[in-house]
Write an enzyme that holds these catalytic residues in place. Structure first.
Site, PDB file in Angstrom:
ATOM      1  CE  LYS A  81       0.788   1.611   4.636  1.00 28.07           C
ATOM      2  NZ  LYS A  81       1.343   3.134   4.601  1.00 28.07           N
ATOM      3  N   PRO A  87       9.716  -4.603  -0.228  1.00 30.45           N
ATOM      4  CG  PRO A  87      10.986  -2.516  -1.168  1.00 30.45           C
ATOM      5  CD  PRO A  87       9.702  -3.560  -1.124  1.00 30.45           C
ATOM      6  CB  VAL A  88      11.529  -5.876   5.758  1.00 32.45           C
ATOM      7  CG1 VAL A  88      10.773  -7.040   4.675  1.00 32.45           C
ATOM      8  CG2 VAL A  88      12.513  -5.878   6.176  1.00 32.45           C
ATOM      9  CG  LEU A 146       5.820   0.496   0.634  1.00 21.87           C
ATOM     10  CD1 LEU A 146       7.360  -0.347  -0.672  1.00 21.87           C
ATOM     11  CD2 LEU A 146       5.609   1.733  -0.860  1.00 21.87           C
ATOM     12  CB  ALA A 147       1.235  -2.301   4.494  1.00 18.27           C
ATOM     13  N   GLY A 148       3.800  -4.170   4.152  1.00 16.99           N
ATOM     14  CA  GLY A 148       4.497  -5.917   3.879  1.00 16.99           C
ATOM     15  C   GLY A 148       3.729  -7.013   5.013  1.00 16.99           C
ATOM     16  N   GLY A 149       3.882  -6.777   6.021  1.00 15.23           N
ATOM     17  CA  GLY A 149       4.018  -7.089   6.853  1.00 15.23           C
ATOM     18  C   GLY A 149       3.100  -7.616   7.500  1.00 15.23           C
ATOM     19  CB  SER A 150       0.228  -4.609   7.170  1.00 14.80           C
ATOM     20  OG  SER A 150       0.503  -4.599   8.698  1.00 14.80           O
ATOM     21  CB  SER A 151      -0.239  -6.548   2.204  1.00 16.23           C
ATOM     22  OG  SER A 151      -0.980  -6.722   1.324  1.00 16.23           O
ATOM     23  CG  ASP A 183      -1.118  -0.197   7.923  1.00 17.98           C
ATOM     24  OD1 ASP A 183      -1.972   1.003   8.126  1.00 17.98           O
ATOM     25  OD2 ASP A 183       0.698   0.735   7.844  1.00 17.98           O
TER      26      ASP A 183
END
Length: 284
Positions: A10, A94-95, A99-104, A136
């Site tokens: 995101k 990327p961590v 960009l909310a990678g973990g949340s996604s 998120d």
């Protein structure tokens, strides 16, 4: 049976902080949307009651610190599931990047296990579960484009942005969201971006007004802590992106670009000093 889920990144077109709440969280108003940079998750039931996560990258935790692990544990405990699951996480986002990678990933795990185990959990219930994991996660469960209020868990879906290219660039640093919010003085913010103006721009499909309405009150904090982010933002503007903003608490900076012909110059210019650069589309 294997279940596959996509976990898109995101970006925040707008991020405003209204005040610090009594519970320690910040009251926010954000407009978030998703872009076509995504992790992919593969889930398979295991006969024994365990959670196993693997990934092709070596720099993320694969235990209780992983949000996908936490999501699997939460759904198992809440719905009394006595089966196990193996989750392979193909990591592309990327961590610690805003960009909310973990949340996604957590949201995709909730959606996927709901299907894998035939639990029949409604989307709203999945969002409530997600809110227990992170601010998120509810947005990532539903996707789309939304105004997020409260801690980020109160969602109102609105018109998608006009289609355009998005250039994402992450400098080689990780930013702690907690550190950025910890240094923010919400009562000292004098200029707040306009939710109403951005919403209106999206409803009218105006690319220029969307670019003009971009705003993130966390930028000042992160730019002061990390000059690399300021350099990245200035470079993206100089190279010709139409609208430029830091996403979330950073350090990723995104540029909105209407004309495909501009992309090679922007991409190559950024790659000169920034390794992680991606050119993607809005997910609409």
């Amino acid at each position: 049976m294997k279940i596959y889920e996509k976990a898109p990144a995101k970006i925040n077109l707008l991020l405003d902080v209204l005040r610090k709440r009594n519970d320690g969280y910040h009251e926010v108003e954000m407009i978030m949307t998703m872009v076509d940079l995504a992790d992919r998750l593969e889930m398979e039931e295991l006969p024994r009651d365990t959670i196993i996560i693997s990934s092709q990258v070596g720099y993320i935790p694969l235990d209780e610190k992983n949000l996908a692990f936490q999501a699997a544990r939460l759904i198992k405990e809440r719905y009394n599931v006595r089966k196990g699951v193996y989750i392979h996480l193909d990591k592309k986002i990327p961590v610690a990047a805003g960009l909310a990678g973990g949340s996604s990933d957590a949201a995709a795990t909730l959606r996927g296990l709901n299907r894998l185990w035939g639990l029949g959990i409604s989307e709203d219930e999945l969002c409530d579960l997600g809110a227990e994991l992170g601010s998120d996660v509810p947005f990532c469960v539903k996707g789309g484009t939304a105004i997020a209020r409260g801690r980020g868990e109160k969602l109102e879906h609105i018109a998608h942005p006009p289609q355009c290219w998005v250039v994402l660039a992450k400098p080689p640093i990780n930013v702690s969201t907690a550190d950025v919010y910890g240094k923010l003085r919400a009562n000292e913010i004098t200029q707040h971006p306009s939710i109403a103006n951005m919403r209106d721009a999206l409803e009218r499909g105006s690319f220029q007004d969307m670019c003009d309405g971009l705003g993130n009150v966390l930028e000042n904090v992160t730019l002061e802590l990390y000059p690399e982010v300021l350099q990245l933002k200035e470079s993206m503007i100089r190279l010709g992106a139409d609208g430029v903003l830091m996403s979330g608490s950073g350090p990723t900076v995104f540029g909105l670009v209407s004309k495909e012909a501009k992309l090679p110059r922007i991409y190559n210019g950024l790659r000169g000093f920034c390794k992680e650069v991606y050119v993607v589309r809005m997910l609409t």
